[in-house]
Design a protein around this motif. Structure first.
Motif, short mmCIF file in Angstrom:
data_model
loop_
_atom_site.label_atom_id
_atom_site.label_comp_id
_atom_site.label_asym_id
_atom_site.label_seq_id
_atom_site.Cartn_x
_atom_site.Cartn_y
_atom_site.Cartn_z
N ALA A 12 0.83 -1.21 0.00
CA ALA A 12 0.00 0.00 0.00
C ALA A 12 0.86 1.26 0.00
O ALA A 12 0.58 2.22 -0.72
CB ALA A 12 -0.94 0.00 1.21
N THR A 13 1.92 1.25 0.79
CA THR A 13 2.82 2.41 0.85
C THR A 13 3.56 2.58 -0.47
O THR A 13 3.69 3.70 -1.00
CB THR A 13 3.82 2.28 2.01
N ARG A 14 4.02 1.48 -1.03
CA ARG A 14 4.73 1.54 -2.30
C ARG A 14 3.82 2.10 -3.40
O ARG A 14 4.23 2.94 -4.20
CB ARG A 14 5.24 0.15 -2.68
N THR A 15 2.58 1.64 -3.42
CA THR A 15 1.61 2.14 -4.40
C THR A 15 1.36 3.63 -4.21
O THR A 15 1.29 4.39 -5.19
CB THR A 15 0.29 1.36 -4.29
N ARG A 16 1.24 4.06 -2.96
CA ARG A 16 1.02 5.48 -2.68
C ARG A 16 2.20 6.31 -3.17
O ARG A 16 2.02 7.38 -3.75
CB ARG A 16 0.80 5.68 -1.18
N TYR A 41 4.34 14.28 0.25
CA TYR A 41 2.98 14.21 -0.26
C TYR A 41 2.36 12.82 -0.10
O TYR A 41 1.13 12.68 -0.07
CB TYR A 41 2.93 14.67 -1.71
N ALA A 42 3.19 11.82 0.02
CA ALA A 42 2.69 10.46 0.27
C ALA A 42 2.50 10.20 1.75
O ALA A 42 2.05 9.12 2.15
CB ALA A 42 3.64 9.43 -0.33
N GLU A 43 2.87 11.20 2.57
CA GLU A 43 2.78 11.10 4.03
C GLU A 43 3.46 9.82 4.52
O GLU A 43 2.89 9.03 5.27
CB GLU A 43 1.31 11.15 4.47
N THR A 44 4.70 9.69 4.06
CA THR A 44 5.51 8.53 4.39
C THR A 44 6.76 9.00 5.13
O THR A 44 7.30 10.06 4.83
CB THR A 44 5.90 7.77 3.11
N ALA A 45 7.20 8.22 6.08
CA ALA A 45 8.32 8.62 6.94
C ALA A 45 9.57 8.93 6.14
O ALA A 45 9.91 8.24 5.18
CB ALA A 45 8.62 7.51 7.95
N LYS A 46 10.25 10.01 6.56
CA LYS A 46 11.52 10.37 5.93
C LYS A 46 12.50 9.22 6.08
O LYS A 46 12.54 8.56 7.11
CB LYS A 46 12.10 11.62 6.59
N GLY A 47 13.29 9.04 5.07
CA GLY A 47 14.30 7.98 5.13
C GLY A 47 13.80 6.61 4.73
O GLY A 47 14.58 5.67 4.62
N PHE A 49 12.20 5.87 1.85
CA PHE A 49 12.11 5.72 0.40
C PHE A 49 12.89 4.51 -0.09
O PHE A 49 12.41 3.73 -0.92
CB PHE A 49 12.63 6.99 -0.29
N TYR A 50 14.09 4.33 0.43
CA TYR A 50 14.98 3.27 -0.07
C TYR A 50 14.62 1.89 0.47
O TYR A 50 15.27 0.91 0.12
CB TYR A 50 16.43 3.65 0.20
N HIS A 51 13.57 1.81 1.28
CA HIS A 51 13.01 0.50 1.62
C HIS A 51 12.17 -0.03 0.46
O HIS A 51 11.92 -1.23 0.36
CB HIS A 51 12.12 0.59 2.88
N TYR A 52 11.74 0.90 -0.40
CA TYR A 52 10.83 0.54 -1.49
C TYR A 52 11.48 0.57 -2.87
O TYR A 52 11.06 -0.15 -3.77
CB TYR A 52 9.62 1.49 -1.48
N PHE A 53 12.48 1.43 -3.02
CA PHE A 53 13.15 1.60 -4.31
C PHE A 53 14.65 1.72 -4.11
O PHE A 53 15.10 2.35 -3.15
CB PHE A 53 12.61 2.85 -5.03
N LYS A 54 15.41 1.13 -5.04
CA LYS A 54 16.87 1.14 -4.92
C LYS A 54 17.45 2.54 -5.10
O LYS A 54 18.48 2.88 -4.53
CB LYS A 54 17.50 0.20 -5.94
N SER A 55 16.81 3.33 -5.94
CA SER A 55 17.33 4.66 -6.26
C SER A 55 16.19 5.49 -6.84
O SER A 55 15.11 4.97 -7.15
CB SER A 55 18.44 4.55 -7.31
N LYS A 56 16.44 6.77 -7.04
CA LYS A 56 15.44 7.62 -7.69
C LYS A 56 15.19 7.15 -9.12
O LYS A 56 14.06 7.14 -9.61
CB LYS A 56 15.88 9.08 -7.68
#
Length: 197
Positions: A12-16, A41-47, A49-56
């Motif tokens: 759900a977080t990854r989709t958001r 804007y996804a209201e997701t905790a700072k830091g 991001f890299y739990h979901y994606f390897k890089s930008k």
């Protein structure tokens, strides 16, 4: 003991994040979309991001891939409607796409067009992904055109694959002009040129 990941929450977080990424990239650009903006804007905790994606870059590829999958699925639904003649299906497909652009006030454009213009000649990974995405959409259009009279859209001198590519090329050009014009005129001219109404 390692904590088990809740797969449902993770998905759900990854989709958001992907939803927000698509919106921001369409509004701005890939380069101007920061990881921190996406998290905010996804209201997701700072830091996180890299739990979901390897890089930008990986994130951008996933946004493009998901958008492409949605476009191809939409094309399949519109172009495989056996209740209509192939050219009528094709017209309905482009008309529906034009209505979507109108709902966005003719701004933002097509994510595929935007990313292609911004990144395809600078980033080989994006180039390969985007080229494949365009090809998949073109293949759906070509499949629809098989067995139809291409003379009705003035493309009888082309194969169905070439006609599909030409239609996508012309449409993406109209979408680019649409953003500059800020209105439906370029899309209306495409429809008038191809379908004569």
């Amino acid at each position: 003991m390692a904590r088990m990941r809740n797969q449902e929450n993770y998905d759900a977080t990854r989709t958001r994040l992907l939803d927000v990424g698509e919106k921001l990239i369409r509004q701005k650009s890939f380069a101007d979309t920061g990881v921190m903006d996406v998290l905010k804007y996804a209201e997701t905790a700072k830091g996180s991001f890299y739990h979901y994606f390897k890089s930008k870059e990986d994130f951008g590829i996933e946004v493009a891939r998901r958008y492409s999958e949605q476009q191809v699925e939409f094309a399949r639904q519109m172009l495989n409607d056996d209740g209509k003649a192939p050219i009528l299906r094709l017209r309905a497909f482009f008309k529906a796409a034009a209505v979507d652009m109108e709902s966005r006030s003719f701004s933002q454009g097509c994510l595929m067009c935007n990313l292609t213009t911004e990144l395809a000649d600078e980033n080989p990974t994006f180039q390969a992904e985007l080229n494949q995405n365009w090809q998949e959409l073109s293949d759906e259009i070509a499949q629809c055109l098989k067995g139809s009279d291409l003379a009705t859209i003035n493309l009888s001198h082309l194969s169905t694959a070439e006609a599909a590519d030409w239609l996508l090329n012309a449409w993406s050009g109209a979408l680019t002009r649409m953003k500059a014009a800020g209105n439906s005129d370029p899309l209306a001219l495409f429809m008038k040129s191809v379908f004569k109404n």
